[in-house]
Write a protein that holds these residues in place. Sequence first.
Motif, PDB file in Angstrom:
ATOM      1  N   THR A 245       1.075  -0.665  -0.160  1.00 29.05           N
ATOM      2  CA  THR A 245       0.184   0.189   0.089  1.00 29.05           C
ATOM      3  C   THR A 245       1.358   1.701  -0.230  1.00 29.05           C
ATOM      4  O   THR A 245       2.025   1.303   0.235  1.00 29.05           O
ATOM      5  CB  THR A 245      -1.360   0.150   1.014  1.00 29.05           C
ATOM      6  OG1 THR A 245      -0.054   0.025   2.616  1.00 29.05           O
ATOM      7  CG2 THR A 245      -1.772  -1.206   0.940  1.00 29.05           C
ATOM      8  N   ILE A 246       0.381   2.312  -0.800  1.00 32.80           N
ATOM      9  CA  ILE A 246       0.921   3.517  -0.064  1.00 32.80           C
ATOM     10  C   ILE A 246       1.624   3.916   1.189  1.00 32.80           C
ATOM     11  O   ILE A 246       2.786   4.649   1.536  1.00 32.80           O
ATOM     12  CB  ILE A 246       0.158   4.868  -0.903  1.00 32.80           C
ATOM     13  CG1 ILE A 246       0.144   4.633  -2.672  1.00 32.80           C
ATOM     14  CG2 ILE A 246       0.931   6.336  -0.857  1.00 32.80           C
ATOM     15  CD1 ILE A 246       0.605   4.476  -3.048  1.00 32.80           C
ATOM     16  N   ARG A 270      -1.101   8.871 -10.352  1.00 31.39           N
ATOM     17  CA  ARG A 270      -2.865   7.626 -10.618  1.00 31.39           C
ATOM     18  C   ARG A 270      -3.012   6.222  -9.232  1.00 31.39           C
ATOM     19  O   ARG A 270      -3.835   6.702  -8.239  1.00 31.39           O
ATOM     20  CB  ARG A 270      -3.125   6.790 -11.469  1.00 31.39           C
ATOM     21  CG  ARG A 270      -4.362   6.052 -11.247  1.00 31.39           C
ATOM     22  CD  ARG A 270      -4.474   5.507 -13.034  1.00 31.39           C
ATOM     23  NE  ARG A 270      -3.677   4.423 -12.726  1.00 31.39           N
ATOM     24  CZ  ARG A 270      -2.724   3.443 -14.157  1.00 31.39           C
ATOM     25  NH1 ARG A 270      -3.204   3.781 -15.016  1.00 31.39           N
ATOM     26  NH2 ARG A 270      -1.753   2.539 -13.509  1.00 31.39           N
ATOM     27  N   ARG A 271      -1.883   6.323  -8.493  1.00 35.58           N
ATOM     28  CA  ARG A 271      -2.006   5.352  -6.939  1.00 35.58           C
ATOM     29  C   ARG A 271      -1.738   5.795  -5.838  1.00 35.58           C
ATOM     30  O   ARG A 271      -2.434   5.290  -4.767  1.00 35.58           O
ATOM     31  CB  ARG A 271      -0.198   4.803  -7.380  1.00 35.58           C
ATOM     32  CG  ARG A 271      -0.580   3.786  -8.381  1.00 35.58           C
ATOM     33  CD  ARG A 271      -0.677   2.104  -7.989  1.00 35.58           C
ATOM     34  NE  ARG A 271      -0.038   2.108  -6.757  1.00 35.58           N
ATOM     35  CZ  ARG A 271      -0.544   0.632  -6.036  1.00 35.58           C
ATOM     36  NH1 ARG A 271      -2.048   0.856  -6.453  1.00 35.58           N
ATOM     37  NH2 ARG A 271      -0.349   0.696  -5.414  1.00 35.58           N
ATOM     38  N   ILE A 272      -2.035   7.888  -6.081  1.00 31.34           N
ATOM     39  CA  ILE A 272      -2.231   8.075  -4.736  1.00 31.34           C
ATOM     40  C   ILE A 272      -3.890   8.771  -4.798  1.00 31.34           C
ATOM     41  O   ILE A 272      -3.716   9.572  -3.653  1.00 31.34           O
ATOM     42  CB  ILE A 272      -1.087   8.593  -4.356  1.00 31.34           C
ATOM     43  CG1 ILE A 272      -1.029  10.173  -5.985  1.00 31.34           C
ATOM     44  CG2 ILE A 272       0.777   8.257  -4.455  1.00 31.34           C
ATOM     45  CD1 ILE A 272      -1.786  11.724  -5.157  1.00 31.34           C
ATOM     46  N   GLN A 273      -4.608   8.526  -5.708  1.00 33.76           N
ATOM     47  CA  GLN A 273      -5.599   9.629  -6.283  1.00 33.76           C
ATOM     48  C   GLN A 273      -6.730   9.140  -4.500  1.00 33.76           C
ATOM     49  O   GLN A 273      -7.552  10.021  -4.156  1.00 33.76           O
ATOM     50  CB  GLN A 273      -6.493   9.439  -6.922  1.00 33.76           C
ATOM     51  CG  GLN A 273      -5.394   9.899  -8.280  1.00 33.76           C
ATOM     52  CD  GLN A 273      -5.459  11.079  -8.243  1.00 33.76           C
ATOM     53  OE1 GLN A 273      -6.123  12.057  -7.881  1.00 33.76           O
ATOM     54  NE2 GLN A 273      -3.943  11.586  -8.924  1.00 33.76           N
ATOM     55  N   SER A 285       2.863  15.011   1.686  1.00 37.10           N
ATOM     56  CA  SER A 285       2.025  15.875   0.767  1.00 37.10           C
ATOM     57  C   SER A 285       1.216  15.318  -0.203  1.00 37.10           C
ATOM     58  O   SER A 285       2.332  14.488  -1.101  1.00 37.10           O
ATOM     59  CB  SER A 285       2.001  16.832   0.654  1.00 37.10           C
ATOM     60  OG  SER A 285       2.345  18.058   1.458  1.00 37.10           O
ATOM     61  N   THR A 286       0.514  14.902  -0.760  1.00 34.36           N
ATOM     62  CA  THR A 286      -0.407  14.046  -1.934  1.00 34.36           C
ATOM     63  C   THR A 286      -0.661  15.521  -2.999  1.00 34.36           C
ATOM     64  O   THR A 286      -1.426  16.615  -2.406  1.00 34.36           O
ATOM     65  CB  THR A 286      -1.361  13.546  -1.952  1.00 34.36           C
ATOM     66  OG1 THR A 286      -2.872  14.263  -1.261  1.00 34.36           O
ATOM     67  CG2 THR A 286      -1.087  12.723  -1.019  1.00 34.36           C
ATOM     68  N   ILE A 287      -0.554  15.607  -4.242  1.00 37.14           N
ATOM     69  CA  ILE A 287      -0.739  16.952  -4.984  1.00 37.14           C
ATOM     70  C   ILE A 287      -1.734  16.164  -6.413  1.00 37.14           C
ATOM     71  O   ILE A 287      -1.028  14.321  -7.088  1.00 37.14           O
ATOM     72  CB  ILE A 287       0.815  17.247  -5.922  1.00 37.14           C
ATOM     73  CG1 ILE A 287       1.730  17.643  -4.894  1.00 37.14           C
ATOM     74  CG2 ILE A 287      -0.285  18.499  -6.678  1.00 37.14           C
ATOM     75  CD1 ILE A 287       0.902  18.657  -4.139  1.00 37.14           C
TER      76      ILE A 287
END
Length: 303
Positions: A245-246, A270-273, A285-287
């Motif tokens: 997993t992330i 795509r994998r962190i959406q 942080s996610t962008i």
Amino acid sequence: MSVETKFSIKDLENLSGIKAHTIRIWEKRYNLLEPERTNTNIREYSVSNLKKLLNIAFLYNTGFKISKIAALTESEIINEIESSIPKNREEHAITILKTAMFEFNHPLFSNTLFKLEKTKDFRALFFDVFIPLLNELGTLWHTGTIDPAHEHFISELIKQKIIINIEALQKKEASRELPTFCLYLPYNEIHEIGLLFAHYEILKAGFNTIYLGTNIPLQNLEHVLKHHKKIIFLSYFTVKPEKRTIQEYINEYNKAISYHKNQKLWLMGRRIQKTDTHTLPSNISTIKDHQSLIKQLKTLKKL
């Protein structure tokens, strides 16, 4: 250019957006295409058939009636397309770039972009043409319409174009007071276009960068931290990490470099959406996308 690629009627549907049933009707009623037949009487279409259908679909989607298109010669169809291009420039460019892909035609790709660059800067070119094209290629890949050679050909040309624009920006030295970005793809990740364009935007915003590229183990990041005290890592997850997993990746990341205080990790792709941002450590942080990255960079520069 002579190309032996053959397409099924389903391939033509996927590539043109025109339903297979409609294509059959157009064949029968207007004799628009001339497919060959296999020994089992299945239609097979050539690249020239595909090019003709793409041109027909372009005019049809801009409001031409099929009966009027059918009455035109091929040269008249081209003339009508050229008249329609100013209002549908991006759509037409994507059609031409798909043709360049199937013909493995580098000059056609380059000349098409050259014309667009007269009216668009590179950022607009990426958002208006490359992203829609890449999204369409993703669909064509999953439906089996294109093979790896086609996908790699067009992807590499897009990467080359981004790299050329990156090199132009790298001639300017950034302020040393700003944080340095280190861009990399995780181990076994090779899909580089998203990361390359992030690199372009970070340079355009005036930041320092270190570009490590594809397939980077976490241990390698420690070497960068030996030379830079204040750094922001940026990674782009398209298909990797896959088996974990992330959150597990983030845990491994923080464990590997937990003794470095002044570092952050920005994640894109795509994998962190679907990542729950509320559960992330303060340094992660996610962008969402490149548009969001541009806004984030503007904010960071004001701090």
